[in-house]
Scaffold this active site. Sequence first.
Site, PDB file in Angstrom:
ATOM      1  N   ASP A 115       0.913  -1.530   0.296  1.00  0.00           N
ATOM      2  CA  ASP A 115       0.184  -0.233   0.591  1.00  0.00           C
ATOM      3  C   ASP A 115       0.732   1.194  -0.249  1.00  0.00           C
ATOM      4  O   ASP A 115       0.211   2.053  -0.804  1.00  0.00           O
ATOM      5  CB  ASP A 115      -1.006   0.041   1.292  1.00  0.00           C
ATOM      6  CG  ASP A 115      -1.660   1.565   1.527  1.00  0.00           C
ATOM      7  OD1 ASP A 115      -2.727   1.404   0.482  1.00  0.00           O
ATOM      8  OD2 ASP A 115      -1.725   2.121   1.721  1.00  0.00           O
ATOM      9  N   GLU A 170      -1.585  -5.425  -3.938  1.00  0.00           N
ATOM     10  CA  GLU A 170      -1.108  -4.214  -2.727  1.00  0.00           C
ATOM     11  C   GLU A 170       0.210  -6.019  -2.380  1.00  0.00           C
ATOM     12  O   GLU A 170       1.126  -4.857  -2.779  1.00  0.00           O
ATOM     13  CB  GLU A 170      -1.843  -3.794  -1.282  1.00  0.00           C
ATOM     14  CG  GLU A 170      -2.819  -2.628  -2.638  1.00  0.00           C
ATOM     15  CD  GLU A 170      -3.162  -2.586  -0.951  1.00  0.00           C
ATOM     16  OE1 GLU A 170      -4.038  -0.836  -1.267  1.00  0.00           O
ATOM     17  OE2 GLU A 170      -3.950  -3.228   0.342  1.00  0.00           O
TER      18      GLU A 170
END
Length: 412
Positions: A202, A272
Amino acid sequence: MDRKRPNHEDHGGYNKKQRPNTNTANHGQRGMNGPRNGPIPQKAPTFHDKTNPILRELAQLPDPERCDPCKLASEELQSGMVALLDQLVQDEAGGKRDKDVLHHARELHGLLSKRLSVNFPSKPIKDLDSKRPETIPKINIPPYIAQPFKLSKSLPPLPPITEPYLQEAVFTHTTANDSKSAKTRGYRGTEINYERLEFLGDAYIEIIASRLIYSRFPDVEASKQSYWREQLVRNETLCQYSKAYGLGNTLKHGPHIPESKSWGKILADVFEAYVAALVLSTPDSAAGFQTAESWLTELWSPKLLEFNVQPIENPKARDEINKLVMAKGIKLDYREERKMELTKGKQKFFIGLYLTGWGFVNEHLGSGEGQNKSQACVFAAQDALLDKRGIVKRANAEKLKVYPPKPKEDVA
């Protein structure tokens, strides 16, 4: 009438008013007619004498090797010296330009700066390293390199993850672990799942998007840049990419997960985690980051081109022209060459770049057009870097006479 007897010293070397101690053990024997032995002179206190007041004072001083305030004061002194030398270099470069003073000031500035850099890491970092050491290699994020947009008709190839352990973790949901550990989410001991990789990925995706927008759209206000970044990194966008690459088909999970409302969020999380594993699985972390950045740039290109702002080929053009010709007393002037035009509701600005200094006065270097003044300035700088008349090259040659480049140090 009593006469005052003069105060004479006898042959023993003492004053009669200050008669010595007659202790024969200390002063020797005294003959009937011979001279008396004088007092034994007392030695001055030495540094081995514990009664020495100087030694007591020194003992109360802090040990420089163990005194953090002393070390801090020394570092602050050297930092102050570096700042003063920096100011001296600027003054000499713009004033009388004494080449000897300028040379030695730069040399001392470089030496002190190198010494200060050796003193790091600081104590808080050392404490952190001892109590919470890093468990993965350091990731070297390289400088941003602008790449041309590629508007692909299909998705760019999915870069492979070369580390089997990371590959397995990316495609393992917490519900695929044993039933006891699956009751609670998160990393538990040797349990393998993608959640820790998702946390790191992320952050990577966020910084790659930020670098991309910051570099490609330098003329766009920060609030709009933040909005555009959100369009690139939001879960809905990442979920679409995850579906397009079929990442969910490889995911190991418990029953009924694909039918749950959280399936879209899970696919975004897997994407991610994949980015983080891609960076970590490369032995050269900088190369791994570049691979992820190149892939995401191509993947995001269609969306970036939808932002309806002309991309800039060389977003660092203004910095580059400054490095070539700017110095103290030199002026680069961005001016409006004609009034703004409004065509079909869109503004267009016209900016020219002019140089004053290095033997030139108001010399035109280049022109640019843009949807706002900032963008037009960048295009003007790009035009100036083409240097069609050789003005920039001549100005740079004059600058190098005053500011010669530093010789590169040989790396042992």
